[in-house]
Design an enzyme around this catalytic site. Structure first.
Site, PDB file in Angstrom:
ATOM      1  N   ASP A  58      80.485 -53.550 -72.429  1.00 43.84           N
ATOM      2  CA  ASP A  58      79.959 -52.192 -72.549  1.00 43.84           C
ATOM      3  C   ASP A  58      79.170 -51.980 -73.841  1.00 43.84           C
ATOM      4  O   ASP A  58      78.572 -50.920 -74.016  1.00 43.84           O
ATOM      5  CB  ASP A  58      81.091 -51.171 -72.455  1.00 43.84           C
ATOM      6  N   ASP A  62      92.820 -44.356 -65.745  1.00 43.59           N
ATOM      7  CA  ASP A  62      93.601 -45.205 -64.858  1.00 43.59           C
ATOM      8  C   ASP A  62      94.772 -44.444 -64.234  1.00 43.59           C
ATOM      9  O   ASP A  62      95.013 -44.521 -63.029  1.00 43.59           O
ATOM     10  CB  ASP A  62      94.092 -46.449 -65.602  1.00 43.59           C
TER      11      ASP A  62
END
Length: 738
Positions: A136, A445
């Site tokens: 990223d 998550d």
């Protein structure tokens, strides 16, 4: 010979459930007695302090009730990978592995490479395995590290398969095993050669990281480096997708195939939302759907290497069980960590969560998704509802296996894949809202797992004998508190949103499951009763005000029974169920108090600010790098303060207030004798317990001289704040009496 219809896994209820239920019933009666006492005997003087403590006790009681839901139905799962291999070796479905990294400084490229190598060497058909690495930060250092890893994989993967190596992370393997452990001369020769090649790879990667750039002659070895331009930054760069290992094309040194390895760095532009890790995972879901489209996905953090080469087969035991496999959305493995001290100084093992609470949640509708070490169905991440029949399960898996194996990586597909990873692709779509990992939360998550459960799916908690995945943990107090602050912040964000389990999930999941989620989501608000109990009794002792029954009052037994019973149960459970030691339990309960009044408090404040529109919640990556002196202190189990962090202030002030009040209480006992100890007995015991727990804090403030001591600015500020609080309360009390 085992029967063909023998189950691929079994579920066994834990005997601790009966003990927990008996304890829960007894403790609940004591809590009701406490509530009765607080209402019945409210004093006319000091009623404000009385009400504050009563509210704190109600808060702690709610916290306890929610926690007990995690202890009511604990189960153990046992898998049989051998049966799976005997029946379904050819039908094993393809799996895409997602490894996420974001910062080459905080997350060393060598560690990323070791994680990737451990997944490429899984004991799983190589033609059914593809590893995608999301960088990223768009760093050429990560790309170079993976390029070196792809070359080393051609030697490492066949070496592991040939000698049935169990530990398939090179870094861990070469630190644990030595070539003199085998009498096989061919193994010894090959071991030494592989070790030499690993050290060469390690040197190349680390030397590039130290220089901060990839050597020019190395850049010429792969055309991929041409895509990086001097003006690109981690927040402003185009999409990079490079195939470093290709199924059907690249082979290992023995002439056999290798799993595929793909480097992906999605496009980032200033002013465009990128949604942190959730956005990176969603980009991988889209890119992998085009390139390999495996029906199952394993998500891993870059520091969480595969420690058990059979982990994927362990997960498939649940998905491919004919009777119940269609019910499971994901299989979550426990997080395990290396580098933890003997007595787990900072309670980073998270023994209560991974050894006790998750097994209790697994007995209801399944544990939460924690973002790493988890195998998920691709269609579940894409928003599908739960299947209610297993009749077509095997047909679907076989069909998806064949279609996935037919996928290839021509350049035209790479160009199309780059379009899927552009920063504007998700505009006016359901990505991050109904499809993929969900956004607008620091713990995407857990939120995603909650929504999966609310769509009717179940999950499984798999704890194989050999830990499936092992990662690293924060090795200083500040990073530990930052990590817990991020968790507490994100969890409370969910509770304060439309996804609150007590409203959103009540019609889709069991009440007990919603209570389990609520326990985690309310970590941040639990800071308020902890702070209240840490301050009010101590400050009242300064003024001579008793807020608990006197030692001659029979009700004092209730106030002694509650903490003694809770701590005794906690210690016994931690040791005999969780597998810890007495000293590690002591460290665990101390860190619970420190995190409670620090990380959770700051998490609560951050969410309140977000709700009021004052600020937004960010994502903080904890560092995996530390210096040698700090490492020595950590191994010696000495608290590492070192930096001037605002997170240190709350627990420092509470520790000092209790120390001052205890000294005042002891002075009062010496001055007044039995009458003082009779009225202040419970408060003296509480402050004494806090003071004993706070010894490392006092030591860091006033005794130690090393670099890991408490910074002088924090010490001075906390001392002045504690002295001011005690003197102000005393002055107000003295004025009111006169």
């Amino acid at each position: 010979m085992e029967s063909w219809d023998s189950p691929l896994y079994t579920t066994v209820a834990k005997p601790a459930a009966k003990i927990n239920r008996a304890y829960g019933c007894v403790y609940l009666c004591a809590v009701l007695g406490l509530i009765y006492y607080r209402i019945q005997y409210m004093p006319s003087e000091g009623y404000v302090q009385w009400i504050l403590l009563f509210c704190a006790e109600i808060g702690l009681a709610i916290h306890w009730v929610l926690q007990m839901s995690l202890r009511w139905w604990p189960v153990n799962r046992f898998t049989y990978p051998r049966r799976l291999s005997e029946r379904f070796e050819r039908e094993l479905p393809p799996i895409d592995v997602f490894v996420c990294t974001a910062d080459p400084v905080k997350e060393p490229p060598l560690d990323v490479s070791n994680t990737v190598l451990s997944t490429l060497a899984f004991n799983y058909p190589v033609e059914k395995l593809t590893c995608y690495v999301s960088d990223d930060g768009g760093s050429p250092l990560i790309f170079y590290a993976l390029l070196e890893a792809s070359r080393f994989a051609k030697i490492w993967v066949p070496f592991c398969h040939k000698y049935s190596i169990q530990q398939r992370c090179p870094k861990a393997y070469f630190s644990e095993y030595y070539n003199n452990e085998s009498d096989n001369s061919s193994f010894t020769t090959e071991w030494e050669n592989v070790k030499k090649l690993y050290e060469e790879m390690k040197y190349c990667i680390n030397s590039s990281v130290e220089r901060g750039t990839v050597p020019e002659h190395k850049c010429k070895e792969h055309n991929g480096f041409k895509e990086w331009k001097p003006d690109m930054t981690s927040r402003d760069h185009p999409t990079f997708i490079q195939v470093l290992l290709e199924r059907g094309k690249d082979i290992n040194v023995e002439g056999h195939g290798l799993p595929s390895l793909v480097y992906v760095s999605r496009e980032k532009r200033p002013g465009q939302p990128h949604n942190f890790k959730a956005g990176a995972l969603n980009a991988l879901i889209r890119v992998s759907a085009l390139m390999s489209n495996a029906p199952f996905i394993l998500t891993l953090d870059c520091d969480m290497y595969a420690n058990n080469c059979e982990a994927l087969r362990e997960a498939m035991c649940f998905f491919m069980e004919s009777g119940t496999g269609h019910e499971f959305a994901y299989v979550q493995f426990p997080q395990r960590f290396h580098g933890i001290t003997k007595n787990d100084l900072y309670a980073n093992y998270l023994r209560n969560i991974f050894e006790i609470f998750n097994k209790g949640m697994d007995g209801i509708e399944g544990t939460s998704y924690v973002g790493t070490g988890c195998v998920l169905r691709r269609d579940v991440l894409c928003g599908s509802e739960r299947q209610h029949s297993s009749s077509n399960l095997m047909k679907e898996l076989i069909s998806s296996s064949i279609s996935s194996m037919k996928k290839a990586f021509p350049s035209m597909i790479l160009e199309e894949a780059k379009e899927l990873a552009k920063c504007g692709y998700e505009e006016n779509t359901h990505w991050g809202k109904k499809v993929g990992m969900l956004y607008d939360c620091a713990v995407e998550d857990v939120l995603t797992g909650l929504c999966i459960h609310c769509r009717g799916w179940k999950s499984v908690y798999c704890c194989p004998k050999r830990d499936a995945f092992v990662g690293c943990v924060p090795v200083n107090l500040n990073d530990t508190l930052i990590q817990n602050k991020r968790w507490a912040t994100g969890l409370l964000e969910i509770f304060a949103s439309k996804y609150c389990p007590l409203t959103y999930g009540i019609h889709h999941t069991k009440l007990a499951q919603n209570m389990c989620y609520s326990y985690y989501f309310l970590w941040a608000p639990s800071s308020l009763p902890l702070i209240c109990y840490g301050l009010v009794p101590a400050l009242c002792m300064v003024t001579g005000l008793s807020v608990f029954p006197q030692i001659s009052d029979p009700w004092v037994l209730l106030f002694l029974f509650l903490p003694v019973c809770a701590y005794a149960h906690s210690a016994l459970e931690f040791i005999y169920v969780g597998g810890g030691s007495l000293k590690s339990w002591w460290n665990d309960q101390r860190m619970w108090m420190i995190k409670g009044v620090s990380s959770y408090l700051f998490g609560l404040i951050q969410v309140v600010w977000k709700l009021l529109g004052i600020s937004k919640v960010g994502f903080e990556v904890t560092s995996k790098v530390f210096d040698s002196q700090a490492a020595k202190r950590y191994e010696a189990e000495i608290f590492e303060f070192g930096v001037s962090s605002a997170l240190f202030i709350p627990f420092s002030i509470i520790a000092l207030i209790n120390l001052l009040s205890l000294m005042g209480g002891i002075a009062g006992v010496m001055r007044e004798g039995y009458s003082a100890i009779a009225s202040m007995f419970v408060q003296v015991m509480m402050s004494s317990f806090i003071v004993i727990n706070s010894y490392p804090i006092y030591e860091g403030m006033f005794v130690r001289k090393d670099k890991g001591r408490m910074p002088a600015s924090i010490t001075v500020f906390s001392t002045l704040a504690a002295a001011l609080a005690c003197s102000t309360v005393f002055a107000i009390s003295w004025t009111s009496k006169t």
